[in-house]
Design a protein around this motif. Structure first.
Motif, PDB file in Angstrom:
ATOM      1  N   SER A   1       0.825  -1.214   0.000  1.00 29.20           N
ATOM      2  CA  SER A   1       0.000   0.000   0.000  1.00 29.20           C
ATOM      3  C   SER A   1       0.854   1.256   0.000  1.00 29.20           C
ATOM      4  N   ALA A   2       2.027   1.166   0.621  1.00 29.48           N
ATOM      5  CA  ALA A   2       2.950   2.313   0.646  1.00 29.48           C
ATOM      6  C   ALA A   2       3.729   2.465  -0.651  1.00 29.48           C
ATOM      7  N   GLY A   3       3.576   1.503  -1.568  1.00 30.32           N
ATOM      8  CA  GLY A   3       4.214   1.623  -2.876  1.00 30.32           C
ATOM      9  C   GLY A   3       5.547   0.945  -3.026  1.00 30.32           C
ATOM     10  N   HIS A   4       5.880   0.023  -2.126  1.00 25.31           N
ATOM     11  CA  HIS A   4       7.156  -0.673  -2.224  1.00 25.31           C
ATOM     12  C   HIS A   4       7.140  -1.703  -3.351  1.00 25.31           C
ATOM     13  N   ARG A   5       8.293  -1.932  -3.930  1.00 23.96           N
ATOM     14  CA  ARG A   5       8.514  -2.955  -4.956  1.00 23.96           C
ATOM     15  C   ARG A   5       8.847  -4.256  -4.232  1.00 23.96           C
ATOM     16  N   ILE A   6       8.031  -5.305  -4.428  1.00 24.50           N
ATOM     17  CA  ILE A   6       8.155  -6.527  -3.632  1.00 24.50           C
ATOM     18  C   ILE A   6       8.165  -7.759  -4.528  1.00 24.50           C
ATOM     19  N   GLY A   7       9.122  -8.652  -4.263  1.00 28.29           N
ATOM     20  CA  GLY A   7       9.180  -9.941  -4.933  1.00 28.29           C
ATOM     21  C   GLY A   7       8.984 -11.065  -3.937  1.00 28.29           C
ATOM     22  N   LEU A   8       8.857 -12.277  -4.454  1.00 33.51           N
ATOM     23  CA  LEU A   8       8.604 -13.459  -3.641  1.00 33.51           C
ATOM     24  C   LEU A   8       9.720 -14.462  -3.870  1.00 33.51           C
ATOM     25  N   ALA A   9      10.066 -15.233  -2.827  1.00 37.36           N
ATOM     26  CA  ALA A   9      11.224 -16.120  -2.940  1.00 37.36           C
ATOM     27  C   ALA A   9      11.117 -17.315  -2.014  1.00 37.36           C
ATOM     28  N   THR A  10      11.740 -18.416  -2.433  1.00 39.67           N
ATOM     29  CA  THR A  10      11.811 -19.618  -1.600  1.00 39.67           C
ATOM     30  C   THR A  10      12.870 -19.517  -0.526  1.00 39.67           C
ATOM     31  N   ASP A  11      13.928 -18.748  -0.766  1.00 39.65           N
ATOM     32  CA  ASP A  11      15.078 -18.661   0.137  1.00 39.65           C
ATOM     33  C   ASP A  11      15.663 -20.040   0.445  1.00 39.65           C
ATOM     34  N   THR A  12      15.768 -20.892  -0.554  1.00 44.39           N
ATOM     35  CA  THR A  12      16.486 -22.165  -0.396  1.00 44.39           C
ATOM     36  C   THR A  12      17.853 -21.888   0.227  1.00 44.39           C
ATOM     37  N   GLY A  13      18.340 -22.644   1.255  1.00 35.51           N
ATOM     38  CA  GLY A  13      17.709 -23.701   1.945  1.00 35.51           C
ATOM     39  C   GLY A  13      17.197 -23.329   3.319  1.00 35.51           C
ATOM     40  N   GLY A  14      17.247 -22.038   3.752  1.00 35.22           N
ATOM     41  CA  GLY A  14      16.527 -21.670   4.961  1.00 35.22           C
ATOM     42  C   GLY A  14      15.037 -21.817   4.732  1.00 35.22           C
ATOM     43  N   GLY A  15      14.609 -21.525   3.492  1.00 37.18           N
ATOM     44  CA  GLY A  15      13.246 -21.844   3.105  1.00 37.18           C
ATOM     45  C   GLY A  15      13.076 -23.345   3.028  1.00 37.18           C
ATOM     46  N   SER A  16      11.864 -23.817   3.295  1.00 36.86           N
ATOM     47  CA  SER A  16      11.645 -25.253   3.454  1.00 36.86           C
ATOM     48  C   SER A  16      11.088 -25.933   2.215  1.00 36.86           C
ATOM     49  N   SER A  17      11.102 -25.258   1.062  1.00 33.80           N
ATOM     50  CA  SER A  17      10.576 -25.869  -0.158  1.00 33.80           C
ATOM     51  C   SER A  17      11.240 -25.249  -1.374  1.00 33.80           C
ATOM     52  N   PHE A  18      11.394 -26.048  -2.424  1.00 36.25           N
ATOM     53  CA  PHE A  18      11.878 -25.538  -3.708  1.00 36.25           C
ATOM     54  C   PHE A  18      10.728 -24.994  -4.555  1.00 36.25           C
ATOM     55  N   SER A  19       9.502 -25.149  -4.086  1.00 39.77           N
ATOM     56  CA  SER A  19       8.312 -24.857  -4.874  1.00 39.77           C
ATOM     57  C   SER A  19       7.796 -23.447  -4.639  1.00 39.77           C
ATOM     58  N   MET A  20       7.583 -22.712  -5.727  1.00 41.53           N
ATOM     59  CA  MET A  20       6.950 -21.409  -5.599  1.00 41.53           C
ATOM     60  C   MET A  20       5.462 -21.541  -5.303  1.00 41.53           C
ATOM     61  N   LEU A  21       4.843 -22.668  -5.631  1.00 36.82           N
ATOM     62  CA  LEU A  21       3.464 -22.899  -5.202  1.00 36.82           C
ATOM     63  C   LEU A  21       3.395 -22.947  -3.675  1.00 36.82           C
ATOM     64  N   ARG A  22       4.295 -23.722  -3.074  1.00 43.37           N
ATOM     65  CA  ARG A  22       4.323 -23.789  -1.616  1.00 43.37           C
ATOM     66  C   ARG A  22       4.659 -22.429  -1.016  1.00 43.37           C
ATOM     67  N   THR A  23       5.505 -21.671  -1.694  1.00 44.56           N
ATOM     68  CA  THR A  23       5.866 -20.338  -1.221  1.00 44.56           C
ATOM     69  C   THR A  23       4.669 -19.400  -1.268  1.00 44.56           C
TER      70      THR A  23
END
Length: 427
Positions: free
Chosen positions: A306-328
């Motif tokens: 809402s404040a206008g920030h540019r935001i992406g999404l990521a798995t953060d392998t391997g601290g993230g627990s999945s290789f899947s962007m669906l799970r993310t």
């Protein structure tokens, strides 16, 4: 040969966070040729316009831009889902011992190929990765991605303190090695170099300054690092940089804040940090599975968007627990619920495609389906398991049909993956 792909073709003409589902389009077919999308529209019309095109009919499957993972550590592939530690303990117990092995080019090449196998089978066609301090680790992932035609951003991770012997470089060697790797890989086909200080606690001010100078000399590069992931990490930064105004200031004072900066996690931001990140139009990368897995906190998606920030999404392998962007995506939805701000499936899918591409300054190339875009595609079965199929059968619109796949699907839902106009995975 020209290809005509038929199915439910999803694209975006705006940002659903602001425009709702009016930002989306659902077409019947698209045409690809020589690695590019050349047309999107009605199946009959495209068949008539391109009679020589080979036709592939995916029926009720969803055809989307391939997923774009904006923050990964491919060297952590083997240690994904290692038992629960806080960030600093996790680095010392799992990450650093594993990253030591990447001085061996053969080992780095093996893991790079495995990483690509795992992510492509989950529908990811582009990604931005940290490597290790070893130039061999950079060469391995760039070579593996180039051989498959994938679009990739990556860089040598730089650390000259608070890391084990064998994982430390210096301000001078970080600058020189990063510069040589940049010259070798940046802008060569679909490969782009990213200047990569791991995070402030593992770099002296001299190293941060050197990397800031390298970025200033190469402004076409992105710069990636971590920011405000955990509260005890922030306290550590305060002790290491007692004169800094806040965590972001440890980067800002050394030329590591700017357009093209990618700041992973960004959970515990101060108001000043938010204002400065917005002012320079930096990218914030949301890593929901690692934020919950390591117990970091809840990213304020709706407030920051809402404040206008540019935001992406990521798995953060391997601290993230999945290789899947669906799970993310599913994890991002769950984090949103805990923050009392449910994300619509159109917003979740946008984050994993257009949003991450915008974060990487590449939304003119990838992340969407439109004429002239690169033909990185994922074909998704929206009835891949009995549980998902029975939920999809009750759907009254496309988003009710997609949402069960976001929440419950795995790699069985990925029917086919196209990278640069060629089939890279099929089942």
């Amino acid at each position: 040969m020209m290809k005509l792909l038929k199915g439910r073709v999803l694209s975006y003409v705006g940002d659903p966070f602001f425009e709702g589902v009016a930002a989306t389009r659902l077409e019947e077919a698209l045409v690809i040729h020589e690695g590019k999308i050349v047309a999107v529209g009605c199946s009959d019309d495209l068949s008539a316009r391109y009679p020589a095109a080979e036709s592939l009919d995916y029926g009720q499957a969803l055809i989307s831009a391939g997923f774009v993972d904006a923050h990964v550590h491919y060297p952590q592939t083997a240690i994904i889902a290692s038992w629960g530690k806080r960030l600093i303990d996790w680095l010392n117990s799992y990450t650093f011992p594993e990253e030591m092995r990447f001085s061996n080019l053969s080992y780095a090449e093996t893991v790079a190929e495995r990483y690509l196998d795992l992510t492509i089978s989950n529908g990811t066609t582009s990604f931005c990765s940290y490597c290790t301090i070893h130039p061999e680790s950079v060469d391995a992932i760039f070579s593996a991605a180039r051989n498959r035609g994938a679009r990739i951003w990556a860089g040598k991770t730089c650390m000259d303190r608070n890391a084990p012997e064998g994982l430390r470089d210096s301000a001078q060697s970080a600058y020189e090695q990063s510069g040589r790797l940049l010259e070798k890989w940046h802008g060569k086909g679909r490969t782009s170099y990213v200047i990569t200080p791991r995070f402030s606690p593992t770099s002296t001010e001299e190293q941060l300054e050197a990397l800031g100078q390298l970025w200033a000399a190469n402004p076409s590069c992105l710069m990636q690092t971590h920011l405000s992931e955990q509260t005890d990490e922030i306290e550590w930064v305060k002790s290491l940089f007692p004169t800094a105004r806040d965590y972001l200031d440890t980067y800002e004072r050394h030329g590591l804040l700017g357009t093209g900066g990618l700041y992973g996690h960004a959970i515990w931001l101060t108001e000043r940090e938010k204002d400065r990140l917005k002012e320079v139009d930096a990218s914030l990368i949301h890593c929901p599975t690692s934020n919950t897995f390591i117990g970091s906190g809840l990213f304020a998606m709706q407030a920051l968007k809402s404040a206008g920030h540019r935001i992406g999404l990521a798995t953060d392998t391997g601290g993230g627990s999945s290789f899947s962007m669906l799970r993310t995506m599913a994890a991002a939805y769950e984090v949103g619920q805990l923050s009392h701000s449910a994300l619509h499936p159109s917003e979740l899918w946008w984050l994993a495609t257009v949003g991450s591409a915008k974060a990487l300054r590449a939304d003119h190339l990838i992340g969407n389906i439109a004429p002239g875009m690169e033909a990185d595609l994922v074909v998704v079965d929206l009835a891949s398991t009995p549980a998902i199929a029975q939920a999809t059968a009750r759907a009254e619109d496309i988003w009710q049909a997609i949402f069960p796949t976001i929440m419950m699907a795995d790699d069985r839902a990925i029917r086919q993956v196209w990278i640069n106009g060629k089939i890279a995975h099929s089942q």
